[in-house]
Design a protein around this motif. Sequence first.
Motif, PDB file in Angstrom:
ATOM      1  N   SER A  20       0.839  -1.193   0.000  1.00 37.19           N
ATOM      2  CA  SER A  20       0.000   0.000   0.000  1.00 37.19           C
ATOM      3  C   SER A  20       0.871   1.238   0.000  1.00 37.19           C
ATOM      4  O   SER A  20       1.993   1.220   0.490  1.00 37.19           O
ATOM      5  CB  SER A  20      -0.901   0.017   1.247  1.00 37.19           C
ATOM      6  OG  SER A  20      -0.109   0.211   2.393  1.00 37.19           O
ATOM      7  N   ALA A  21       0.328   2.341  -0.525  1.00 42.09           N
ATOM      8  CA  ALA A  21       1.087   3.590  -0.550  1.00 42.09           C
ATOM      9  C   ALA A  21       1.348   4.100   0.848  1.00 42.09           C
ATOM     10  O   ALA A  21       2.328   4.773   1.106  1.00 42.09           O
ATOM     11  CB  ALA A  21       0.329   4.643  -1.365  1.00 42.09           C
ATOM     12  N   CYS A  22       0.469   3.764   1.786  1.00 35.42           N
ATOM     13  CA  CYS A  22       0.611   4.264   3.154  1.00 35.42           C
ATOM     14  C   CYS A  22       1.888   3.780   3.793  1.00 35.42           C
ATOM     15  O   CYS A  22       2.607   4.525   4.445  1.00 35.42           O
ATOM     16  CB  CYS A  22      -0.579   3.828   3.995  1.00 35.42           C
ATOM     17  SG  CYS A  22      -2.146   4.548   3.474  1.00 35.42           S
ATOM     18  N   SER A  23       2.214   2.502   3.588  1.00 32.90           N
ATOM     19  CA  SER A  23       3.411   1.958   4.214  1.00 32.90           C
ATOM     20  C   SER A  23       4.658   2.582   3.635  1.00 32.90           C
ATOM     21  O   SER A  23       5.677   2.708   4.299  1.00 32.90           O
ATOM     22  CB  SER A  23       3.459   0.437   4.019  1.00 32.90           C
ATOM     23  OG  SER A  23       3.533   0.120   2.647  1.00 32.90           O
ATOM     24  N   ALA A 205      -1.528   1.738 -11.891  1.00 27.43           N
ATOM     25  CA  ALA A 205      -2.210   2.625 -10.936  1.00 27.43           C
ATOM     26  C   ALA A 205      -1.541   2.575  -9.568  1.00 27.43           C
ATOM     27  O   ALA A 205      -1.522   3.581  -8.847  1.00 27.43           O
ATOM     28  CB  ALA A 205      -3.677   2.236 -10.819  1.00 27.43           C
ATOM     29  N   LEU A 206      -0.987   1.427  -9.197  1.00 24.68           N
ATOM     30  CA  LEU A 206      -0.321   1.312  -7.899  1.00 24.68           C
ATOM     31  C   LEU A 206       0.859   2.267  -7.795  1.00 24.68           C
ATOM     32  O   LEU A 206       1.107   2.865  -6.746  1.00 24.68           O
ATOM     33  CB  LEU A 206       0.152  -0.135  -7.671  1.00 24.68           C
ATOM     34  CG  LEU A 206      -0.942  -1.167  -7.417  1.00 24.68           C
ATOM     35  CD1 LEU A 206      -0.348  -2.566  -7.408  1.00 24.68           C
ATOM     36  CD2 LEU A 206      -1.644  -0.880  -6.100  1.00 24.68           C
ATOM     37  N   LEU A 207       1.591   2.403  -8.880  1.00 24.38           N
ATOM     38  CA  LEU A 207       2.718   3.335  -8.892  1.00 24.38           C
ATOM     39  C   LEU A 207       2.239   4.776  -8.980  1.00 24.38           C
ATOM     40  O   LEU A 207       2.720   5.653  -8.259  1.00 24.38           O
ATOM     41  CB  LEU A 207       3.635   3.027 -10.072  1.00 24.38           C
ATOM     42  CG  LEU A 207       4.582   1.836  -9.924  1.00 24.38           C
ATOM     43  CD1 LEU A 207       5.354   1.626 -11.217  1.00 24.38           C
ATOM     44  CD2 LEU A 207       5.546   2.058  -8.776  1.00 24.38           C
ATOM     45  N   ASP A 212       5.326   8.489  -3.282  1.00 29.66           N
ATOM     46  CA  ASP A 212       6.737   8.444  -3.652  1.00 29.66           C
ATOM     47  C   ASP A 212       7.005   7.120  -4.368  1.00 29.66           C
ATOM     48  O   ASP A 212       7.343   6.117  -3.740  1.00 29.66           O
ATOM     49  CB  ASP A 212       7.622   8.563  -2.407  1.00 29.66           C
ATOM     50  CG  ASP A 212       9.102   8.713  -2.761  1.00 29.66           C
ATOM     51  OD1 ASP A 212       9.468   8.424  -3.922  1.00 29.66           O
ATOM     52  OD2 ASP A 212       9.885   9.104  -1.883  1.00 29.66           O
ATOM     53  N   PRO A 213       6.838   7.088  -5.695  1.00 24.71           N
ATOM     54  CA  PRO A 213       7.010   5.834  -6.434  1.00 24.71           C
ATOM     55  C   PRO A 213       8.386   5.196  -6.233  1.00 24.71           C
ATOM     56  O   PRO A 213       8.504   3.968  -6.213  1.00 24.71           O
ATOM     57  CB  PRO A 213       6.808   6.263  -7.896  1.00 24.71           C
ATOM     58  CG  PRO A 213       5.954   7.471  -7.811  1.00 24.71           C
ATOM     59  CD  PRO A 213       6.388   8.188  -6.571  1.00 24.71           C
ATOM     60  N   TYR A 214       9.413   6.021  -6.078  1.00 18.51           N
ATOM     61  CA  TYR A 214      10.760   5.461  -5.881  1.00 18.51           C
ATOM     62  C   TYR A 214      10.824   4.640  -4.600  1.00 18.51           C
ATOM     63  O   TYR A 214      11.305   3.500  -4.598  1.00 18.51           O
ATOM     64  CB  TYR A 214      11.792   6.588  -5.846  1.00 18.51           C
ATOM     65  CG  TYR A 214      13.183   6.112  -5.484  1.00 18.51           C
ATOM     66  CD1 TYR A 214      14.000   5.514  -6.437  1.00 18.51           C
ATOM     67  CD2 TYR A 214      13.671   6.256  -4.185  1.00 18.51           C
ATOM     68  CE1 TYR A 214      15.269   5.062  -6.105  1.00 18.51           C
ATOM     69  CE2 TYR A 214      14.941   5.814  -3.840  1.00 18.51           C
ATOM     70  CZ  TYR A 214      15.731   5.211  -4.810  1.00 18.51           C
ATOM     71  OH  TYR A 214      16.990   4.753  -4.472  1.00 18.51           O
ATOM     72  N   GLU A 215      10.336   5.200  -3.485  1.00 16.37           N
ATOM     73  CA  GLU A 215      10.331   4.466  -2.217  1.00 16.37           C
ATOM     74  C   GLU A 215       9.429   3.239  -2.300  1.00 16.37           C
ATOM     75  O   GLU A 215       9.745   2.185  -1.754  1.00 16.37           O
ATOM     76  CB  GLU A 215       9.852   5.384  -1.080  1.00 16.37           C
ATOM     77  CG  GLU A 215      10.899   6.362  -0.586  1.00 16.37           C
ATOM     78  CD  GLU A 215      12.054   5.678   0.132  1.00 16.37           C
ATOM     79  OE1 GLU A 215      11.812   4.637   0.785  1.00 16.37           O
ATOM     80  OE2 GLU A 215      13.185   6.170   0.028  1.00 16.37           O
ATOM     81  N   ASN A 219      11.033  -0.452  -1.552  1.00 13.62           N
ATOM     82  CA  ASN A 219      10.540  -1.294  -0.459  1.00 13.62           C
ATOM     83  C   ASN A 219       9.926  -2.582  -0.990  1.00 13.62           C
ATOM     84  O   ASN A 219      10.123  -3.665  -0.427  1.00 13.62           O
ATOM     85  CB  ASN A 219       9.504  -0.531   0.372  1.00 13.62           C
ATOM     86  CG  ASN A 219      10.117   0.614   1.146  1.00 13.62           C
ATOM     87  OD1 ASN A 219      11.295   0.582   1.492  1.00 13.62           O
ATOM     88  ND2 ASN A 219       9.328   1.641   1.419  1.00 13.62           N
ATOM     89  N   ALA A 220       9.173  -2.457  -2.082  1.00 16.71           N
ATOM     90  CA  ALA A 220       8.561  -3.633  -2.672  1.00 16.71           C
ATOM     91  C   ALA A 220       9.616  -4.581  -3.245  1.00 16.71           C
ATOM     92  O   ALA A 220       9.474  -5.799  -3.169  1.00 16.71           O
ATOM     93  CB  ALA A 220       7.584  -3.221  -3.758  1.00 16.71           C
ATOM     94  N   TYR A 221      10.669  -3.998  -3.804  1.00 12.29           N
ATOM     95  CA  TYR A 221      11.754  -4.827  -4.349  1.00 12.29           C
ATOM     96  C   TYR A 221      12.359  -5.722  -3.267  1.00 12.29           C
ATOM     97  O   TYR A 221      12.521  -6.937  -3.454  1.00 12.29           O
ATOM     98  CB  TYR A 221      12.838  -3.933  -4.955  1.00 12.29           C
ATOM     99  CG  TYR A 221      14.110  -4.685  -5.290  1.00 12.29           C
ATOM    100  CD1 TYR A 221      14.210  -5.448  -6.447  1.00 12.29           C
ATOM    101  CD2 TYR A 221      15.209  -4.654  -4.422  1.00 12.29           C
ATOM    102  CE1 TYR A 221      15.358  -6.161  -6.732  1.00 12.29           C
ATOM    103  CE2 TYR A 221      16.364  -5.365  -4.708  1.00 12.29           C
ATOM    104  CZ  TYR A 221      16.429  -6.117  -5.864  1.00 12.29           C
ATOM    105  OH  TYR A 221      17.576  -6.835  -6.136  1.00 12.29           O
ATOM    106  N   PHE A 222      12.667  -5.142  -2.118  1.00  7.06           N
ATOM    107  CA  PHE A 222      13.278  -5.944  -1.054  1.00  7.06           C
ATOM    108  C   PHE A 222      12.296  -6.965  -0.477  1.00  7.06           C
ATOM    109  O   PHE A 222      12.707  -8.068  -0.104  1.00  7.06           O
ATOM    110  CB  PHE A 222      13.824  -5.025   0.049  1.00  7.06           C
ATOM    111  CG  PHE A 222      15.131  -4.385  -0.299  1.00  7.06           C
ATOM    112  CD1 PHE A 222      16.290  -5.149  -0.406  1.00  7.06           C
ATOM    113  CD2 PHE A 222      15.221  -3.020  -0.536  1.00  7.06           C
ATOM    114  CE1 PHE A 222      17.510  -4.577  -0.740  1.00  7.06           C
ATOM    115  CE2 PHE A 222      16.442  -2.435  -0.877  1.00  7.06           C
ATOM    116  CZ  PHE A 222      17.587  -3.213  -0.975  1.00  7.06           C
TER     117      PHE A 222
END
Length: 253
Positions: A20-23, A205-207, A212-215, A219-222
């Motif tokens: 989620s964008a919130c996290s 749409a998630l991005l 902050d799409p970069y963050e 975070n999702a990558y890890f």
Amino acid sequence: MPFKPWFANIFIILSLVMLSACSTTSEQEDSYSDPRDPLESINRPLWTFNWDYADKYVFKPASTAYVKWVPSPIRSGVHNAALNLNEPFTIINNLLQLKFQRAGKATGRFVLNSTVGLLGWFDIAKHAGLMREEEEFGEVLGTYGVGDGPFLMMPVLGPSSVRDEVGDLVDGYYWPLAVIDFWPNVARKLIIGLETRGQLAEQEALLNDSLDPYEFVKNAYFQNINYRLHDGNPPVVIDQEEEDDLDDMLEEF
């Protein structure tokens, strides 16, 4: 080495993690230097290049045209054939981790699809219950305790890490990838890239909705790496402070 365009990583990340964008924004607001990302000052401009320029003006239009104009059976066939060439490194990487059952499944997939499936054009193995479970050498390194290393935002290739880059380099030396000529290999990479970007369209749409799409992507990558490293069953990590608070509550009760 096995080429993975940046949006291939993004698609896998969004499909498996769906953060989620919130996290994402809560971590950003903490205003601390992320130890996983010592090269952030370099990585962020590269992310901007990948998402705002390379994707917007090259990859997305190309994939849209590919999906629109190439018949689905042909797209499916060439994509299956391209991915079938990754099965040998999956076999070896599973053996290196002593995952003999998964190595056997990957061997069965490669044999079935390369013969009955006409060099991988048809994914016969899937209908026999042998689903694709790609295993990369980066996961082998992680299994034996090698850390991720610094987060890297590669031009065109996208989110990665030092460990993943080393792993991709090793995977590229396995047969048959090591013996494929330059132009056939370019065609294979292009097919995988176009198909993957086409599938990403539903996830954009998630991005776009994240603050902050970069963050978000980092975070999702890890999380995705941890997911793959533990074969879809990552251990549950409880924050020590939260655990102490829980103990206090139990004692009071």
